[in-house]
Design an enzyme around this catalytic site. Structure first.
Site, PDB file in Angstrom:
ATOM      1  N   ASN A   9      -4.723 127.295  16.036  1.00 13.92           N
ATOM      2  CA  ASN A   9      -3.823 126.609  15.099  1.00 13.92           C
ATOM      3  C   ASN A   9      -3.919 127.307  13.746  1.00 13.92           C
ATOM      4  O   ASN A   9      -4.899 127.145  13.025  1.00 13.92           O
ATOM      5  CB  ASN A   9      -4.250 125.133  15.006  1.00 13.92           C
ATOM      6  CG  ASN A   9      -3.410 124.351  14.007  1.00 13.92           C
ATOM      7  OD1 ASN A   9      -2.544 124.902  13.341  1.00 13.92           O
ATOM      8  ND2 ASN A   9      -3.684 123.063  13.901  1.00 13.92           N
ATOM      9  N   ARG A  84      -0.483 126.181  18.453  1.00 15.62           N
ATOM     10  CA  ARG A  84       0.382 125.232  17.765  1.00 15.62           C
ATOM     11  C   ARG A  84       1.468 126.024  17.044  1.00 15.62           C
ATOM     12  O   ARG A  84       1.165 126.949  16.278  1.00 15.62           O
ATOM     13  CB  ARG A  84      -0.430 124.440  16.747  1.00 15.62           C
ATOM     14  CG  ARG A  84       0.452 123.534  15.937  1.00 15.62           C
ATOM     15  CD  ARG A  84      -0.331 122.864  14.856  1.00 15.62           C
ATOM     16  NE  ARG A  84       0.547 121.993  14.097  1.00 15.62           N
ATOM     17  CZ  ARG A  84       0.451 121.804  12.789  1.00 15.62           C
ATOM     18  NH1 ARG A  84      -0.477 122.433  12.091  1.00 15.62           N
ATOM     19  NH2 ARG A  84       1.278 121.004  12.175  1.00 15.62           N
ATOM     20  N   HIS A 173       4.517 116.550  13.758  1.00 14.39           N
ATOM     21  CA  HIS A 173       3.347 115.841  14.310  1.00 14.39           C
ATOM     22  C   HIS A 173       3.604 115.368  15.741  1.00 14.39           C
ATOM     23  O   HIS A 173       3.019 114.386  16.197  1.00 14.39           O
ATOM     24  CB  HIS A 173       2.978 114.600  13.468  1.00 14.39           C
ATOM     25  CG  HIS A 173       2.429 114.906  12.108  1.00 14.39           C
ATOM     26  ND1 HIS A 173       2.699 114.126  11.009  1.00 14.39           N
ATOM     27  CD2 HIS A 173       1.603 115.879  11.674  1.00 14.39           C
ATOM     28  CE1 HIS A 173       2.076 114.619   9.949  1.00 14.39           C
ATOM     29  NE2 HIS A 173       1.402 115.696  10.338  1.00 14.39           N
ATOM     30  N   ARG A 234       2.414 115.693  -0.938  1.00 16.16           N
ATOM     31  CA  ARG A 234       3.883 115.755  -0.767  1.00 16.16           C
ATOM     32  C   ARG A 234       4.495 114.409  -1.128  1.00 16.16           C
ATOM     33  O   ARG A 234       3.922 113.361  -0.841  1.00 16.16           O
ATOM     34  CB  ARG A 234       4.232 116.089   0.686  1.00 16.16           C
ATOM     35  CG  ARG A 234       3.936 117.514   1.053  1.00 16.16           C
ATOM     36  CD  ARG A 234       4.228 117.780   2.522  1.00 16.16           C
ATOM     37  NE  ARG A 234       3.026 118.234   3.189  1.00 16.16           N
ATOM     38  CZ  ARG A 234       2.837 118.211   4.502  1.00 16.16           C
ATOM     39  NH1 ARG A 234       3.783 117.764   5.302  1.00 16.16           N
ATOM     40  NH2 ARG A 234       1.719 118.643   5.019  1.00 16.16           N
ATOM     41  N   GLU A 378      -5.034 116.566  18.617  1.00 22.21           N
ATOM     42  CA  GLU A 378      -3.905 117.456  18.861  1.00 22.21           C
ATOM     43  C   GLU A 378      -4.331 118.690  19.656  1.00 22.21           C
ATOM     44  O   GLU A 378      -3.571 119.219  20.463  1.00 22.21           O
ATOM     45  CB  GLU A 378      -3.280 117.867  17.522  1.00 22.21           C
ATOM     46  CG  GLU A 378      -2.603 116.685  16.845  1.00 22.21           C
ATOM     47  CD  GLU A 378      -2.302 116.915  15.381  1.00 22.21           C
ATOM     48  OE1 GLU A 378      -3.250 116.782  14.574  1.00 22.21           O
ATOM     49  OE2 GLU A 378      -1.157 117.225  15.048  1.00 22.21           O
TER      50      GLU A 378
END
Ligand code: ADP
Length: 393
Positions: A9, A84, A173, A234, A378
């Site tokens: 990732n 990913r 996600h 964010r 994940e």
């Protein structure tokens, strides 16, 4: 030594690598940070992995693989490698075995995610040169959301933006939200294809997804991972009229983009931190800006739970996951407290005694809907997909 599965990732200046056994047990994890900088560093579990100064993603990958071999956790080549990949556009609805054509298609999606896809491709090139004969699989953050109905993914903009440039809501996600479906199904002993849940992934990036009959039908992130909930740095939803207003104040598009992605959210509101632990501590010690940041974060979450209801006909569970969702009893409590009218009720003891890394119900006995905390993984989802797809190689 048994077969292994490698998961890669790549972030903008970081690299996470995980090694799983063929039975999908995690054998080792590594993290490299500040890549490209003088003080680039890497750790595998608790051991430091030496890197050259200004190590790039490829250097860190090679050093970590070498470390796995040296410690004996990996011998020979992995059976398959999973990557990913952040943006799969409309081209990818499922994990894909990597070929030159698929890599070209990922490059084509780069204009939708200029910060993410090129760096994901660096990881792919790195493992392709280290393991040229091993099947490699891309797992897309966006793929799970390709079931969104048109009314949920179209922006009310001139249609040519979508037709010509693919401007629409994609959602992110996806690996985590899909893991919430399989884990909730397991916990509630229900088939996944009849399960309806609202999944809140709350980490540094935060998103919420409505899942109906096991499929994503609405999600809070959009064309980019900037839309929706308040996040660490964010902003989430804002008034697009702000662009013109700030332009009038002399803030140009590039600068504004950096502000909205890196200086907003919890950090912007508190003026001091994007870390939820620090924020809650500061709020409890009377810091007003931190208390306001926490309140805005939880209010936005609760508001989105209401919004997600519009896409569902039943709700089997509201699920919290990610670093904040799994660990912050305070965020869960303050959010559920706003949802009494919908019939959500939290059991305060179950919520605060929730054990880390365990899945658990935290709703009160009289709650209209179950509320669950489920640790996400994940990397496990990517390892599983790499294993399955590589069988088709
Ligand atoms: P990423 O999106 O980078 O994977 P994580 O899922 O690790 O991020 O989540 C990071 C967030 O989780 C940070 O805001 C951090 O403060 C928060 N967090 C981690 N542990 C706790 C805790 N014990 N209590 C509250 N928040 C926590």
């Amino acid at each position: 030594m048994e077969d292994t599965l490698l998961v890669v990732n790549c972030g903008s200046s970081s690299l996470k690598v995980a090694l799983f056994s063929a039975r999908l047990e995690r054998l080792a994890s590594a993290l490299a940070e500040r890549l490209g900088q003088e003080d680039a560093s890497a750790r595998a579990d608790r051991t430091s992995v030496p890197l050259p100064a200004k190590a790039k993603h490829e250097d860190a990958l090679a050093a970590i693989v070498e470390h796995f071999r040296y410690t004996g956790v990996m011998s020979g080549n992995p059976k398959a490698i999973g990557h990913r990949v952040v943006h799969g556009g409309e081209a990818f609805t499922a994990p894909s075995l990597l070929t030159d054509e698929i890599i070209a298609a990922i490059e084509d999606c780069a204009s939708l995610a200029p910060l993410h896809n090129p760096v994901n491709l660096k990881g792919i090139q790195g493992t392709r040169s280290l393991f040229p004969d091993v099947p490699q699989v891309a797992v897309f953050d966006t793929a799970f959301h390709q079931t969104l109905p048109q009314h949920a993914y179209l922006y009310a903009l001139p249609r040519r933006f979508y037709d010509d440039w693919g401007v629409r809501r994609y959602g992110f996600h996806g690996t985590s939200h899909s893991f919430m479906v399989s884990e909730t199904a397991r916990l509630l002993d229900r088939p996944t294809n009849s399960l309806s849940i609202i999944s809140a992934h709350l980490g540094n990036g935060c998103s919420m997804t409505a899942i109906r009959d096991g499929k994503s039908v609405d999600t809070s992130m959009g064309l980019t991972p900037l839309e929706g909930l308040v996040m660490g740095t964010r902003c989430g939803d804002i008034d697009p009229g702000l662009f013109d207003f700030l332009n009038g104040k002399g803030i140009q598009a590039d600068e504004l983009n950096a502000i909205l992605n890196k200086e907003s959210g919890l950090l912007g509101l508190s003026g001091s931190t994007n870390d939820m632990r620090t924020l809650v501590d500061q709020a409890d010690q009377g810091d007003e800006a931190s208390a306001q940041a926490l309140a805005v974060f939880c209010f936005r979450l609760a508001r989105y739970v209401g919004a997600m209801m519009a896409s569902l006909t039943a709700l089997d569970a509201l699920v919290f996951t990610g670093g904040i969702g799994e660990n912050s009893a305070r965020v869960r409590q303050d959010t559920i407290a706003l949802l009494g009218l919908m019939g959500f009720q939290l059991d305060v003891d179950r919520n605060s005694n929730h054990g880390r890394e365990s899945s658990q119900r935290i709703d009160a006995d009289g709650s209209r809907f179950p509320v669950l905390v489920i640790p996400t993984d994940e990397e496990l989802v990517i390892a599983r997909a790499a294993d399955q797809e590589s069988r088709n190689a």
